[in-house]
Design an enzyme around this catalytic site. Structure first.
Site, PDB file in Angstrom:
ATOM      1  CE1 TYR A  11      -6.614  -7.066  -6.808  1.00  0.00           C
ATOM      2  CE2 TYR A  11      -6.669  -8.190  -4.690  1.00  0.00           C
ATOM      3  CZ  TYR A  11      -6.543  -7.031  -5.430  1.00  0.00           C
ATOM      4  OH  TYR A  11      -6.354  -5.830  -4.783  1.00  0.00           O
ATOM      5  NE  ARG A  13      -3.147  -3.587  -1.444  1.00  0.00           N
ATOM      6  CZ  ARG A  13      -2.559  -4.390  -0.557  1.00  0.00           C
ATOM      7  NH1 ARG A  13      -1.240  -4.497  -0.540  1.00  0.00           N
ATOM      8  NH2 ARG A  13      -3.272  -5.083   0.307  1.00  0.00           N
ATOM      9  CG  HIS A  67      -5.285   0.577  -3.511  1.00  0.00           C
ATOM     10  ND1 HIS A  67      -4.409   0.840  -2.471  1.00  0.00           N
ATOM     11  CD2 HIS A  67      -6.103  -0.410  -3.047  1.00  0.00           C
ATOM     12  CE1 HIS A  67      -4.706   0.071  -1.442  1.00  0.00           C
ATOM     13  NE2 HIS A  67      -5.723  -0.703  -1.777  1.00  0.00           N
ATOM     14  NE  ARG A  92      -3.500  -2.273   2.811  1.00  0.00           N
ATOM     15  CZ  ARG A  92      -3.179  -3.411   3.409  1.00  0.00           C
ATOM     16  NH1 ARG A  92      -1.939  -3.567   3.903  1.00  0.00           N
ATOM     17  NH2 ARG A  92      -4.049  -4.392   3.503  1.00  0.00           N
ATOM     18  CG  HIS A 101      -5.878  -9.102   1.311  1.00  0.00           C
ATOM     19  ND1 HIS A 101      -6.137  -9.484   0.004  1.00  0.00           N
ATOM     20  CD2 HIS A 101      -5.786  -7.749   1.288  1.00  0.00           C
ATOM     21  CE1 HIS A 101      -6.192  -8.407  -0.764  1.00  0.00           C
ATOM     22  NE2 HIS A 101      -5.979  -7.345  -0.014  1.00  0.00           N
ATOM     23  CE  LYS A 121      -6.382  -1.300   5.039  1.00  0.00           C
ATOM     24  NZ  LYS A 121      -7.681  -1.629   4.386  1.00  0.00           N
TER      25      LYS A 121
END
Length: 331
Positions: free
Chosen positions: A310, A278, A275, A174, A301, A202
C-alpha cells in the site's frame, strides 16, 4: 540414482503407473487434508490447490510416473514448460497462473518428503516465474464519499447496504469477517463509548478494529429500523448481522452484487469488489500519515511486507498528482 531411491522406499524401479495408479491420488488427498485440518486453509483455497494438483497428477500419469517418489527435478522443469507452451488439451497459462500452480506443486513435494512418501524433494529446485506486482485498486476519498452518501437510508435494503459498505470502509475488515458477525457482537460494541469491533481473520486469529462514528450509526440504524423487518421472514432463526431479503444470512456473492450495483449508481467505474473498500481503507490511512505497522495490525496481516504494497500505491498516487499539477513535471 532413481532406481536406488525407489529401492530405499520399497518401490521397484521404473515407471509402472498401472501398479501404483492410486499413489498419486492418495498423496494429493493426504496433502489437501493436511492443509484443511492442520493449516486451517479456507475451502476456496483448498479447491484452487486441488485444481492445480489434479492437472499435475494427470500430466504425471500421462508420462507413466505413478508416484511422487519417481519425480525428478527435470520432470518439474518439463511440466513448467508444458504449462507455458500449451497444447491441444490446454491453453498456455499466464505467468501468474504458472506461479500459483508451481507453488502448489512445491508444497506437495515438501509434504511428501516430510511424510516419508518420497526420499527426496525435487521441488526445492523449482522456482516459480516472477510476476508483475499488481497494485490493489483503491478508490479516491471523493469516490468513497459519493458511494456511501449515495445509498438511500429509508428502507431495509438501503439501511443494510449502507451498514455493510460503511463497515467495509470504516474497519478495513474482509467481507468474510463481517459476514461472520452476529447481532450480539454489534450490540456489545455499540454500548461502548469508544467502540472496537473484534473480528476473526485468517487462521482463526482475532483482532480488534475501531468502529468509527459513521459505521456505528449506520449499523445501529440497520439493527433498529431495518433488520427486524427481514428477520421475521425466515422460519429458521439466525443471529447473523447481515441478512438477505428472505431473512437468511447474506452471502459473499450477494455482498459483491451490492457493491457492484451501488458503485454503478454512484458512477464509479468497475469492476469493484468488497476488497476495493479494504484497499481504500489502508491507502487512505497511509495517505493521512498512519504508520505502516498500525495499518498492518488493523488489516490483520501476518507480515508487514504484505502491508507495504500500500505504500507503493500512495507513492504512485503522489507521482500522478505531481505529474498532473506541477508546471514543470513534463517537458
Amino acid at each position: 540414482m532413481r532406481a536406488a531411491e525407489h529401492s530405499a522406499l520399497g518401490h521397484p524401479p521404473g515407471r509402472d503407473h498401472t501398479a501404483r495408479s492410486d499413489a498419486l491420488g492418495d498423496a494429493v488427498g493426504d496433502f489437501l487434508a493436511h492443509l484443511r485440518v492442520e493449516r486451517g486453509l479456507a475451502d476456496n483455497t483448498i479447491r484452487a490447490y486441488r485444481r492445480d494438483l489434479d492437472r499435475y497428477v494427470g500430466w504425471l500419469r500421462a508420462r507413466a510416473i505413478g508416484s511422487l517418489g519417481q519425480v525428478e527435478p527435470a520432470d518439474l522443469h518439463r511440466y513448467e514448460r508444458w504449462l507455458a507452451a500449451g497444447d491441444e488439451d490446454h491453453q498456455a497459462l499466464a505467468a501468474s497462473s504458472i506461479a500459483r500452480a508451481l507453488v502448489a506443486i512445491r508444497r506437495l513435494h515438501a509434504f511428501a518428503a516430510q511424510e516419508g512418501l518420497s526420499a527426496t524433494d525435487p521441488g526445492t529446485e523449482l522456482h516459480p516465474p516472477r510476476t508483475g506486482r499488481h497494485l490493489p485498486k483503491a478508490l479516491s476519498v471523493e469516490e468513497v464519499t459519493r458511494l456511501l452518501d449515495g445509498v438511500e437510508r429509508d428502507s431495509p435494503r438501503g439501511l443494510r447496504d449502507a451498514a455493510l459498505l460503511e463497515m467495509l470502509y470504516g474497519t478495513g475488515a474482509r467481507i468474510s469477517e463481517l459476514l461472520a458477525l452476529d447481532v450480539d457482537d454489534l450490540t456489545r460494541v455499540l454500548a461502548d463509548p469508544r467502540p472496537g469491533l473484534r473480528v476473526t481473520g485468517k487462521g482463526n486469529k482475532q483482532r480488534m478494529v475501531p468502529l468509527g462514528s459513521y459505521a456505528a450509526a449506520a449499523v445501529e440504524a440497520w439493527l433498529v429500523r431495518g433488520r427486524p423487518a427481514w428477520a421475521t421472514r425466515s422460519r429458521a432463526f439466525t443471529a447473523a448481522l447481515f441478512l438477505n431479503t428472505r431473512g437468511a444470512p447474506l452471502s459473499r456473492q450477494s455482498a459483491w452484487e451490492i457493491l457492484q450495483s451501488r458503485a454503478l449508481a454512484a458512477g464509479i467505474p468497475g469492476p469493484l469488489g468488497p476488497h476495493s473498500l479494504r484497499h481504500s481503507f489502508a491507502t487512505h490511512l497511509l495517505d493521512g500519515g498512519a504508520d505502516v505497522r498500525v495499518v498492518q495490525e488493523l488489516l490483520g496481516h501476518a507480515s508487514v511486507t504484505t502491508t507495504q504494497i500500500y505504500t507503493e500505491v500512495t507513492a504512485q498516487h503522489l507521482r500522478e498528482v505531481y505529474a498532473a499539477a506541477h508546471p514543470r513535471a513534463r517537458g
